[in-house]
Motif scaffolding. Structure first.
Motif, PDB file in Angstrom:
ATOM      1  N   LYS A 157       1.679  21.508  12.157  1.00  0.00           N
ATOM      2  CA  LYS A 157       2.229  22.045  13.402  1.00  0.00           C
ATOM      3  C   LYS A 157       1.407  21.576  14.613  1.00  0.00           C
ATOM      4  O   LYS A 157       1.972  21.254  15.666  1.00  0.00           O
ATOM      5  CB  LYS A 157       2.250  23.572  13.342  1.00  0.00           C
ATOM      6  N   ALA A 158       0.092  21.555  14.453  1.00  0.00           N
ATOM      7  CA  ALA A 158      -0.769  21.067  15.540  1.00  0.00           C
ATOM      8  C   ALA A 158      -0.485  19.597  15.819  1.00  0.00           C
ATOM      9  O   ALA A 158      -0.413  19.164  16.987  1.00  0.00           O
ATOM     10  CB  ALA A 158      -2.239  21.272  15.186  1.00  0.00           C
ATOM     11  N   ARG A 159      -0.304  18.826  14.751  1.00  0.00           N
ATOM     12  CA  ARG A 159      -0.001  17.403  14.909  1.00  0.00           C
ATOM     13  C   ARG A 159       1.325  17.205  15.638  1.00  0.00           C
ATOM     14  O   ARG A 159       1.439  16.357  16.530  1.00  0.00           O
ATOM     15  CB  ARG A 159       0.037  16.725  13.539  1.00  0.00           C
ATOM     16  N   GLU A 160       2.321  17.973  15.266  1.00  0.00           N
ATOM     17  CA  GLU A 160       3.626  17.840  15.906  1.00  0.00           C
ATOM     18  C   GLU A 160       3.537  18.141  17.400  1.00  0.00           C
ATOM     19  O   GLU A 160       4.177  17.473  18.223  1.00  0.00           O
ATOM     20  CB  GLU A 160       4.634  18.766  15.221  1.00  0.00           C
ATOM     21  N   TYR A 161       2.731  19.146  17.753  1.00  0.00           N
ATOM     22  CA  TYR A 161       2.538  19.469  19.167  1.00  0.00           C
ATOM     23  C   TYR A 161       1.854  18.294  19.890  1.00  0.00           C
ATOM     24  O   TYR A 161       2.292  17.883  20.973  1.00  0.00           O
ATOM     25  CB  TYR A 161       1.691  20.725  19.319  1.00  0.00           C
ATOM     26  N   GLU A 215       3.960  11.403  23.077  1.00  0.00           N
ATOM     27  CA  GLU A 215       5.222  10.704  23.334  1.00  0.00           C
ATOM     28  C   GLU A 215       5.583  10.811  24.812  1.00  0.00           C
ATOM     29  O   GLU A 215       6.059   9.838  25.422  1.00  0.00           O
ATOM     30  CB  GLU A 215       6.336  11.299  22.472  1.00  0.00           C
ATOM     31  N   GLU A 216       5.339  11.978  25.404  1.00  0.00           N
ATOM     32  CA  GLU A 216       5.604  12.153  26.833  1.00  0.00           C
ATOM     33  C   GLU A 216       4.802  11.166  27.679  1.00  0.00           C
ATOM     34  O   GLU A 216       5.247  10.722  28.737  1.00  0.00           O
ATOM     35  CB  GLU A 216       5.249  13.583  27.255  1.00  0.00           C
ATOM     36  N   LEU A 217       3.613  10.829  27.193  1.00  0.00           N
ATOM     37  CA  LEU A 217       2.740   9.917  27.932  1.00  0.00           C
ATOM     38  C   LEU A 217       2.988   8.451  27.576  1.00  0.00           C
ATOM     39  O   LEU A 217       2.394   7.559  28.185  1.00  0.00           O
ATOM     40  CB  LEU A 217       1.275  10.263  27.628  1.00  0.00           C
ATOM     41  N   ARG A 241      -3.589  11.993  30.789  1.00  0.00           N
ATOM     42  CA  ARG A 241      -2.557  12.484  31.718  1.00  0.00           C
ATOM     43  C   ARG A 241      -2.950  12.221  33.175  1.00  0.00           C
ATOM     44  O   ARG A 241      -2.158  11.723  33.983  1.00  0.00           O
ATOM     45  CB  ARG A 241      -2.354  13.984  31.531  1.00  0.00           C
ATOM     46  N   VAL A 242      -4.180  12.618  33.502  1.00  0.00           N
ATOM     47  CA  VAL A 242      -4.642  12.494  34.891  1.00  0.00           C
ATOM     48  C   VAL A 242      -4.688  11.028  35.314  1.00  0.00           C
ATOM     49  O   VAL A 242      -4.231  10.672  36.411  1.00  0.00           O
ATOM     50  CB  VAL A 242      -6.030  13.152  35.061  1.00  0.00           C
TER      51      VAL A 242
END
Length: 418
Positions: free
Chosen positions: A37-41, A47-49, A103-104
């Motif tokens: 579950k942690a990996r999926e998060y 993927e967003e990045l 992200r930053v």
């Protein structure tokens, strides 16, 4: 540059919810449902990045920002597995800091000259197989496939079997071994897991060396008998022998070794473990650590001598088995210098110190330049539900690492040049 603390703490809130012991600390073993579950998060955020994500044969996550540059990467991260009933911050802080830093840099449109690689090493805590930093050791080529077939968990399942059951191709591990020159530097942000920064009221620790360690399993065998009918001078009591040896270990570390030497007996088993029976066998584990190899050698040598002496005196059989070992590691002067220079520029009050705990970063010594940044642990607590690091200190550590990475991986702006 600064990280977005609110966004970072949201990541924490999500992942610490993945535990098999809700209300009693974080329990997130590698290769478990909670790990998945942690990996999926994490994968969703990566993927967003638009990161290039790779999971190697042992389960290490390596996600790269700027892979198209085709140059050695600046690696940042840690691990997201925990001990049983562990804390929220150990390991996870470094992984989420790496995610937020990327992200930053993407938001700020920082122009990279080298890729930045987020890493989360598998099985750092050794919760499944009793061997710490297994993922980084495999990554560094310190274990081969045949060794992993022999290492088992308490249920008798080997590393290979457990990893295959998790959907990984452990047979392909050779192609995933980190090569020298592949990574330009590895920097790990981690909670201190001690009280030095808190005592000195410093928000930042710059790590100089990571302690080497040896773990021994000592087995003492004697003669089991009735506790009430066996005279003291006719006993061959392994528990009494173990007590003498354990007491001696503490004195040796404190008075005969070096000021930096520590030794611990944290696990002991007695067979048959019945109140009114003299035991047949006692087993205990000795954990010896020091940033100087000499300290570990002193305690190891005196341990062997004492076990032999006690066994002969009390007619006991004994064995000493080396079950774990890592060498003392001195961190890179280049990376230490970059961290210190950036801390001064950013106005962070810091302390140079050593790490008594062993970390994944140490396994990469010899393959790349390594560095570590510590942030305070309240009361020195770690590996327990009470583990706590303030948001203020987390932000300080993340901001420092962000600006170190910017210096190393990004092209300098005119403002930076001047």
């Amino acid at each position: 540059m600064e990280i977005n603390l609110g966004r970072l703490m949201k990541d924490f809130d999500n992942i610490i919810g993945f535990t098999s012991t809700p209300g009693n600390g974080c329990t997130r073993f590698s290769y478990s449902e909670e790990d998945q579950k942690a990996r999926e998060y994490l994968f969703a955020r990566m993927e967003e990045l638009g990161l290039d994500v790779k999971v190697d044969a042992i389960g290490n996550i390596r996600a790269t920002y700027g892979k198209e540059l085709n140059k050695p990467s600046i690696m940042i991260g840690s691990h997201h597995d925990t001990v049983k009933n562990g804390g929220k911050y150990d390991g996870l802080t470094g992984v989420l800091a790496a995610l937020e830093i990327i992200r930053v840099l993407k938001e700020e449109k920082a122009e990279l000259q080298q890729p930045i690689e987020l890493v989360s090493f598998a099985e750092e805590e050794g919760s499944n197989f009793g061997i710490t930093m297994l993922g980084s050791k495999v990554c560094a080529g310190k274990y081969g496939l045949e060794e992993l077939k022999k290492i088992q968990n308490p249920e008798g399942k080997s590393v290979c079997e457990a990893v295959k059951d998790f959907g990984l191709e452990i047979d392909q591990m050779e192609k995933d071994i980190l090569q020298k020159g592949e990574v330009d530097a590895m920097i790990e942000l981690h909670i201190e897991q001690g009280q030095i920064l808190e005592i000195h009221q410093k928000p930042i620790g710059i790590v100089q060396a990571i302690a080497g360690m040896r773990t021994y399993k000592v087995t003492i065998e004697g003669d089991s008998n009735h506790a009430g009918t066996t005279p003291m001078d006719l006993r061959s009591d392994p528990m009494a022998g173990a007590a003498e040896i354990i007491s001696h270990i503490r004195k040796t570390a404190k008075y005969d070794a070096l000021p930096t030497t520590v030794a611990t007996v944290g696990k002991i088993e007695c067979i048959p473990n019945i109140p009114n029976v003299i035991p047949h066998k006692a087993e205990f584990y000795v954990d010896i650590r020091d940033v100087e190899a000499k300290g570990v050698e002193i305690v190891s040598s005196k341990l062997a001598q004492k076990v032999k002496e006690v066994s002969e005196e009390h007619s006991l059989k004994s064995t000493i088995e080396l079950v774990g070992k890592s060498d003392t590691v001195k961190l890179s002067s280049r990376i230490i210098g970059q961290i210190e220079e950036t801390a001064i520029e950013q106005g962070f009050d810091y302390l140079k110190l050593n790490s008594g705990a062993v970390h994944d970063t140490a396994m990469l010594s010899g393959l790349t330049d390594i560095g570590m940044i510590f942030i305070p642990s309240k009361g020195g607590k770690s590996h327990c539900p009470e583990e706590y690091t303030s948001e203020k200190d987390i932000k300080a550590g993340c901001d420092l690492l962000l600006n170190v990475v910017r210096k190393l991986a990004c092209k300098k702006t005119e403002k930076q040049k001047n």
